[in-house]
Design a protein around this motif. Structure first.
Motif, PDB file in Angstrom:
ATOM      1  N   TYR A 218      15.585 -36.389  15.998  1.00  0.00           N
ATOM      2  CA  TYR A 218      14.974 -35.396  16.889  1.00  0.00           C
ATOM      3  C   TYR A 218      13.991 -34.523  16.111  1.00  0.00           C
ATOM      4  O   TYR A 218      12.900 -34.239  16.588  1.00  0.00           O
ATOM      5  CB  TYR A 218      16.054 -34.546  17.552  1.00  0.00           C
ATOM      6  N   CYS A 219      14.365 -34.137  14.907  1.00  0.00           N
ATOM      7  CA  CYS A 219      13.456 -33.336  14.082  1.00  0.00           C
ATOM      8  C   CYS A 219      12.161 -34.097  13.803  1.00  0.00           C
ATOM      9  O   CYS A 219      11.083 -33.523  13.806  1.00  0.00           O
ATOM     10  CB  CYS A 219      14.122 -32.981  12.749  1.00  0.00           C
ATOM     11  N   GLU A 220      12.278 -35.386  13.572  1.00  0.00           N
ATOM     12  CA  GLU A 220      11.096 -36.199  13.250  1.00  0.00           C
ATOM     13  C   GLU A 220      10.269 -36.551  14.479  1.00  0.00           C
ATOM     14  O   GLU A 220       9.098 -36.924  14.352  1.00  0.00           O
ATOM     15  CB  GLU A 220      11.536 -37.483  12.542  1.00  0.00           C
ATOM     16  N   LEU A 221      10.843 -36.431  15.629  1.00  0.00           N
ATOM     17  CA  LEU A 221      10.159 -36.841  16.858  1.00  0.00           C
ATOM     18  C   LEU A 221       8.856 -36.084  17.080  1.00  0.00           C
ATOM     19  O   LEU A 221       7.850 -36.663  17.469  1.00  0.00           O
ATOM     20  CB  LEU A 221      11.093 -36.640  18.056  1.00  0.00           C
TER      21      LEU A 221
ATOM     22  N   PHE B 138       8.813 -30.228  10.953  1.00  0.00           N
ATOM     23  CA  PHE B 138       9.089 -29.797   9.589  1.00  0.00           C
ATOM     24  C   PHE B 138       8.134 -30.499   8.633  1.00  0.00           C
ATOM     25  O   PHE B 138       7.673 -31.609   8.902  1.00  0.00           O
ATOM     26  CB  PHE B 138      10.526 -30.128   9.196  1.00  0.00           C
ATOM     27  N   ASP B 139       7.887 -29.866   7.501  1.00  0.00           N
ATOM     28  CA  ASP B 139       6.983 -30.499   6.532  1.00  0.00           C
ATOM     29  C   ASP B 139       7.757 -31.489   5.646  1.00  0.00           C
ATOM     30  O   ASP B 139       8.982 -31.561   5.690  1.00  0.00           O
ATOM     31  CB  ASP B 139       6.239 -29.459   5.698  1.00  0.00           C
TER      32      ASP B 139
ATOM     33  N   TYR C 210      12.209 -32.832   4.498  1.00  0.00           N
ATOM     34  CA  TYR C 210      12.842 -34.152   4.532  1.00  0.00           C
ATOM     35  C   TYR C 210      13.216 -34.633   3.122  1.00  0.00           C
ATOM     36  O   TYR C 210      14.259 -35.247   2.935  1.00  0.00           O
ATOM     37  CB  TYR C 210      11.933 -35.156   5.231  1.00  0.00           C
ATOM     38  N   LYS C 211      12.371 -34.342   2.137  1.00  0.00           N
ATOM     39  CA  LYS C 211      12.692 -34.715   0.749  1.00  0.00           C
ATOM     40  C   LYS C 211      13.947 -33.990   0.274  1.00  0.00           C
ATOM     41  O   LYS C 211      14.826 -34.591  -0.340  1.00  0.00           O
ATOM     42  CB  LYS C 211      11.519 -34.384  -0.176  1.00  0.00           C
TER      43      LYS C 211
END
Length: 90
Positions: free
Chosen positions: A27-30, A34-35, A39-40
């Motif tokens: 959902y966050c990636e959808l 976020f930068d 994710y890293k």
């Protein structure tokens, strides 16, 4: 009563979610909220399971259906794309 009461500020999340973290990440990636550093850091701290990227479209379909229902046909292309990815992986 002459006593002052202290007020403690608080934030309440009305949509709190406790469930499968792959679904939350999908959902966050959808919508790209976020930068890359987020994710890293997440992957470094608590790596997602192998082949998560292949499961991501499946996890995103519910959210896309919900957005299609609430906000209209502009979400249909994303829903079709995610659905085709899921079907082609089956």
């Amino acid at each position: 009563s002459g006593r002052q009461q202290s007020v403690v500020p608080a934030i309440v999340d009305p949509a709190v979610y406790r469930g499968e973290r792959e679904i939350e990440m999908a959902y966050c990636e959808l919508f790209g909220g976020f930068d890359a550093a987020f994710y890293k850091a997440y992957q470094r701290t608590f790596p997602l399971q192998e082949n998560y990227a292949q499961r991501r479209p499946l996890h995103q379909i519910y959210h896309l259906l919900n957005h299609l229902n609430h906000f209209g046909a502009s979400y249909l292309p994303m829903l079709k794309s995610a659905s085709l990815k899921v079907l082609s992986a089956a």
